[in-house]
Scaffold this motif. Sequence first.
Motif: not given
Length: 295
Positions: A52-54, A59-67
Motif C-alpha cells: 500500500f501507498e500511505r 491508502v492505495k494499492l501499489t502495482d505490486t499490491g494489485w498483482r
Amino acid sequence: MNAYPPLNGLRIFETAARLESFSAAANELHVTHGAVSKQIKQLEDWLGVQLFERTGGRVKLTDTGWRYLVQVQDGLDLIANATSQLLQPDRQRRLSINSTPTFAMYWLLPRLADFRARHPDIDLHIVTSDRDISRLDTPFDIAIRRGPGDWPGHLAKPFLEEWELPLCHPALLKKTPLTSPADLAQHTLLYADTRPTAWQRWLTLAAVPELKPASRLHFDRFSLALQAALDGLGVVLGPLPMAQREIDAGRLVAPLSLPIVPVRDYCWIAPRAAIDDTAINAFCQWLEQQAVMHQ
C-alpha cells in the motif's frame, strides 16, 4: 523461509485492498484500525515489498499490491470452496451467481427452471449488483456483467449480444404518437445512472442529437427505468433481447425500428483458479445454450 505468509494477514490484506480503506476493513472484520495496520505492516515485512501507498491518511494499492491481490483472492476462494465441499459432502453443490439486477430479473429468472430441471444437484444463490467484480463484498462462483472488461485473475466469455431501441407501454402511444425520432420531444424519457450515455448515443445515431424531451425521469438502476416504462411513465431505451418477453406479452412496444444500436455483450466471469469446477462449467455452458436458443 516458510512459503506460507500469515493467513490472518492475508485475510486482512484482501479486505483492506478490496475496500481501499484500513478503517472500512476494521469495521468489516470487527477489529481496530491499529490491528489492521499492524497486520498489513507485518505482511509487508514478511514479503519484503510495499503493498500500500500511505498518503494523508489514505491508502492505495501499489502495482505490486494489485498483482498480489488477484492471486490472494483466487487462493482464498479455493480455500472457501474446498472447505464448503468438505463440510457438506452429501449436500447439493451450491453456486453463487452475481448478476446485474436487470439481467437477473428479465433474462435469467424466466429461464432458471430449465437449469434446475437439468441440474437438480446444484443449488443456486443469486445475488444482484451493478458494482465491478473487484469491488464486491462477497465472493462468487460466476458473475454476469456487460463486457469485455478488465477482470484480472478471471476467465470471461461473451455469451449474449444486446442492442437498444426505444420502448414504451402501448397506452402511451394512444395519447402521444411516436412515429419518428423527432416525436420523442413530446415524451418523457427515462434515464438510468448505470447507463448514463445511452440516450445521447441513440439520439445521435438517429440524427436528432440536440433533441430536448418534454421531461426526464432519472433512476439509479436500469431495472427501475424499465419498470417505469412498463407502468406507462415514459419511454425507455430498452435492451433487446432482455425485454423481448415484455414485448411478446404486449406489455411494451418498440414504435421505432431504427436505429438499432448494439451495445456491450453480456459475459460470464469465473475465477481462473476454479474454472475446472464441474458445476461452474455446467452453468456457463447452460448460459451459452440459452443465448443461442433465444436469439
